[in-house]
Motif scaffolding. Structure first.
Motif, PDB file in Angstrom:
ATOM      1  N   SER A   1     -49.588 -50.505   6.442  1.00  0.00           N
ATOM      2  CA  SER A   1     -49.454 -49.226   6.372  1.00  0.00           C
ATOM      3  C   SER A   1     -49.151 -48.497   8.079  1.00  0.00           C
ATOM      4  O   SER A   1     -49.235 -47.454   8.063  1.00  0.00           O
ATOM      5  N   GLU A   2     -48.548 -49.511   8.883  1.00  0.00           N
ATOM      6  CA  GLU A   2     -48.179 -49.056  10.074  1.00  0.00           C
ATOM      7  C   GLU A   2     -46.619 -48.943  10.282  1.00  0.00           C
ATOM      8  O   GLU A   2     -46.231 -48.586  11.319  1.00  0.00           O
ATOM      9  N   ALA A   3     -45.840 -49.080   9.367  1.00  0.00           N
ATOM     10  CA  ALA A   3     -44.539 -49.103   9.308  1.00  0.00           C
ATOM     11  C   ALA A   3     -43.796 -48.392   8.650  1.00  0.00           C
ATOM     12  O   ALA A   3     -42.803 -48.506   8.029  1.00  0.00           O
ATOM     13  N   GLN A   4     -44.275 -47.061   8.412  1.00  0.00           N
ATOM     14  CA  GLN A   4     -43.705 -46.053   7.413  1.00  0.00           C
ATOM     15  C   GLN A   4     -43.938 -46.612   6.227  1.00  0.00           C
ATOM     16  O   GLN A   4     -43.009 -46.116   5.180  1.00  0.00           O
ATOM     17  N   ASP A   5     -44.721 -47.526   5.667  1.00  0.00           N
ATOM     18  CA  ASP A   5     -44.787 -48.072   4.631  1.00  0.00           C
ATOM     19  C   ASP A   5     -46.353 -47.863   4.019  1.00  0.00           C
ATOM     20  O   ASP A   5     -46.711 -48.324   3.010  1.00  0.00           O
ATOM     21  N   SER A   6     -47.069 -46.733   4.388  1.00  0.00           N
ATOM     22  CA  SER A   6     -48.440 -46.228   3.945  1.00  0.00           C
ATOM     23  C   SER A   6     -47.958 -45.937   2.467  1.00  0.00           C
ATOM     24  O   SER A   6     -47.384 -45.184   2.084  1.00  0.00           O
ATOM     25  N   PRO A   7     -48.868 -46.323   1.677  1.00  0.00           N
ATOM     26  CA  PRO A   7     -48.922 -45.940   0.108  1.00  0.00           C
ATOM     27  C   PRO A   7     -49.299 -44.334   0.161  1.00  0.00           C
ATOM     28  O   PRO A   7     -48.787 -43.550  -0.869  1.00  0.00           O
TER      29      PRO A   7
END
Length: 675
Positions: free
Chosen positions: A558-564
């Motif tokens: 969730s730290e690389a603009q991939d947070s759900p």
């Protein structure tokens, strides 16, 4: 002819009476300029004005009294801006109120004002303290988008970077050496350095993350400043580059795991690593005991009743009053007058300062020499540091003064160790001609191989007019105890400590399994390492470097603009949670800087929240009841975050570390509080 100043005259009478027991009328001609100039030079005035309680002023008219107070305050603290607002009062105004209370002998009000002045000084420190010149300036940075593609992919989520170069200059192998770097950043490029900073070493074109620790994050105008600690390896005579990444709004507080474990509150901590457990006094913060982590777990302690204060193995710092009546000790503190604590995966720092106490405190409470002591305990290292600064705030003549003393009860050790000017480790008695030239002292047990050794790494004075003595020969059979060393740094030829003189020290204490045959070189080499740390400098990426892929990316879940769940929406929701105790400021917990972290795992959101101070200990006020006063303009944290699409569970975790300060306010928050 100089105008008679009854307040200054009374101060001189008070000073004479407190030091000699006699009251003598003296002229103020020599006193006033010196006294006032001294006050002007002090940034914080707590030490300069707290000793005035008990003054008896000459009888003068009420109007002359008021004029005297106003002139004194105006002259003494002209360097302070008047920060009185509708919400607070300036130090200048508080000092004037303090003088009025003392003239009236209203000591309860004076004590309350003294405390209020101290609080203002803490705030000034947060707003104005200068940490020094950064190793890397705010203007020195690059963008992650400009990096080679494999590095840019590895560091996805971060926008900016700085480069730090570390160089080893004496040809000694370094393994996980703690390195401290002072960095400055453009405030617009980061929301929280503590959350965002990550450190990566460049090795053969591969980026590898190294454990790091951020502390002392400050806001100074358009810049943010912080201290960064990380662990560095070096083969000797190498120059290595490290990239400091920052600028990631989705970054979460890193959760690095090391062998450094800390328990306890305030300064009364137990600190444990692979090699030892250090136990600090819950009363004074002095190092009370150490347990050496070997098969038999030797405990180094100082037993008995001591001098009536809690016993400890570290007895410094102190001085004996000029008439030889008493010894002023920091080990006599009922609690630390002031302290700061830093905790992290690499280092725990405990800094304490104040004037030492009399055995019959507060009957005698001289304000002559400030003791400023700092311990640093590290992950994975068999040694710890102690820094000491003894500053004379006035001229005085101590009968004796000590800045390092260790007492160990029992017969833990069988032999003495010492190191002279040649920096070679020796055992046995210290020769008389070297007793003032020692740079290392310690003990070992030839049967159990236990050892404890102290390095004197830096030991010098400013404004003393003489070099310090490096004495403290060890003794195996101290009366009623076992082992002791005790350093008296001021040469016997110096009878008076001048005002402004500072005695500096930097010591390191190491405990390793030791035999003369196998481990003498280890001690000698460690001294050289400690004397010659890796040099630090801002740098740029090396020319011609071939970037290679790293085995794992820098970002966690969730730290690389991939947070759900979109973290920007969570922060936006938290901005709807106001602090109604600031009735009309209409300020949120985000703008107050109370939200330290937002972590997302699936549909679960964990918010790490602090509170402004321990007078408001209940963070649950914001999770369940922050809309009590302004129900139409504010939401509870729970209802605000639950309204974000995808959130199924909200957890609030409250922390007191780091302590909240003005540096955590956003720009919008500062405007709303009229700062």
């Amino acid at each position: 002819m100089k105008k008679f100043n009854p307040l200054m005259s009374a101060l001189k009478m008070h000073e004479n009476s407190s030091e000699t027991g006699k009251v003598t009328q003296v002229s103020t001609d020599d006193l006033e300029p010196q006294f006032l100039d001294g006050l002007k030079r002090r940034k914080f005035l707590g030490m300069g004005l707290l000793g005035f309680a008990g003054l008896t002023l000459p009888l003068i008219s009420k109007s002359e009294t008021q004029n005297t107070i106003e002139n004194f305050v105006s002259d003494s603290i002209a360097s302070f801006a008047d920060k009185t607002t509708s919400q607070t009062d300036s130090i200048q105004e508080k000092i004037q109120l303090l003088q009025e209370a003392l003239i009236k002998k209203d000591y309860r009000t004076a004590r309350a004002l003294t405390n209020s002045i101290r609080i203002s000084e803490i705030q000034l420190q947060a707003e104005e303290e200068n940490l020094g010149t950064p190793h890397v300036a705010a203007s020195q940075f690059g963008t992650v988008d400009s990096l080679p593609q494999v590095w840019k992919t590895w560091a996805k989520g971060w926008k900016y970077y700085k480069v730090v170069s570390l160089e080893e200059k004496i040809g000694t192998l370094r393994k996980a050496e703690p390195v401290e770097v002072l960095l400055s950043f453009q405030a617009s490029q980061t929301a929280s350095l503590t959350r965002e900073i990550r450190v990566a070493e460049i090795k053969d074109g591969v980026l590898t993350e190294v454990i790091s620790q951020v502390f002392s994050e400050l806001r100074r105008g358009s810049e943010k400043i912080c201290k960064l600690l990380f662990l560095a390896d070096n083969q000797g005579k190498e120059k290595r580059q490290y990239i400091i990444f920052y600028g990631n709004p989705d970054a979460e507080l890193p959760n690095y795991q090391t062998d450094l474990k800390v328990s306890g509150e305030g300064y009364g901590l137990d600190i444990e690593n692979e090699y030892f457990t250090a136990i600090l006094s819950k009363q004074t913060g002095q190092l009370a005991r150490m347990i050496l982590k070997r098969e038999h777990g030797l405990e180094i302690y100082s037993g008995g009743q001591g001098h009536g204060e809690p016993a400890g193995i570290d007895w410094a710092h102190d001085y004996v009053s000029d008439d030889g009546i008493q010894k002023m000790r920091i080990s006599l503190w009922d609690e630390c007058p002031d302290f700061e604590v830093v905790k992290g995966p690499i280092c725990t720092i405990i800094r304490r300062w104040g004037f030492p106490y009399s055995p019959v405190h507060p009957l005698f409470s001289p304000a002559r020499m400030i003791m400023d002591i700092e311990y640093r305990f590290y992950a994975g290292l068999p040694y710890f540091h102690k820094f000491g600064h003894m500053t004379a705030v006035k001229q005085f003549s101590p009968a004796a003064l000590r800045d390092d003393e260790w007492v160990i009860t029992g017969q833990s050790f069988t032999d003495m160790l010492w190191m002279g000017p040649d920096e070679k480790l020796k055992t046995g008695e210290v020769p008389a001609d070297l007793s003032e030239k020692l740079w290392g002292i310690g003990f070992f047990n030839k049967d159990t191989k236990d050892s404890f050794f102290g390095f004197f790494l830096e030991h010098h004075a400013e404004g003393l007019g003489a070099e310090l003595s490096h004495n403290g020969s060890p003794n195996l059979h101290y009366q009623w105890h076992g082992q002791i060393w005790s350093r008296y740094p001021v040469p016997k030829t110096i009878k008076t400590i001048p005002k402004g003189a500072v005695l500096h020290q930097k010591n390191a204490y190491v405990t390793i399994p030791f035999t003369l045959k196998d481990d003498t070189a280890k001690i000698e080499n460690l001294r050289q390492e400690l004397l010659n740390p890796l040099s630090r400098a801002g740098s740029v990426l090396p020319n011609g470097i071939i970037a290679k892929e790293s085995p794992r990316r820098l970002a966690r879940v969730s730290e690389a603009q991939d947070s759900p769940i979109n973290k920007a929406l969570i922060w936006e929701a938290l901005g709807l949670v106001k602090d109604p105790q600031l009735y009309k400021a209409d300020i949120s917990i985000v703008d107050l800087g109370l939200v330290y972290d937002v972590a997302v795992r699936g549909s679960v959101v964990t918010v790490t929240l602090s509170m402004p101070h321990r007078g408001r200990p209940l963070g649950a006020y914001f999770t369940h009841s922050s809309n009590v006063v302004h129900a139409t303009v504010s939401k509870t944290m729970m209802e605000a975050v639950y309204a974000v699409p995808g959130v199924r569970k909200v957890i609030m975790e409250q922390t007191w570390y780091p302590l909240w300060s003005v540096n955590l306010l956003t720009d919008a928050g500062r405007l709303k509080l009229q700062l």
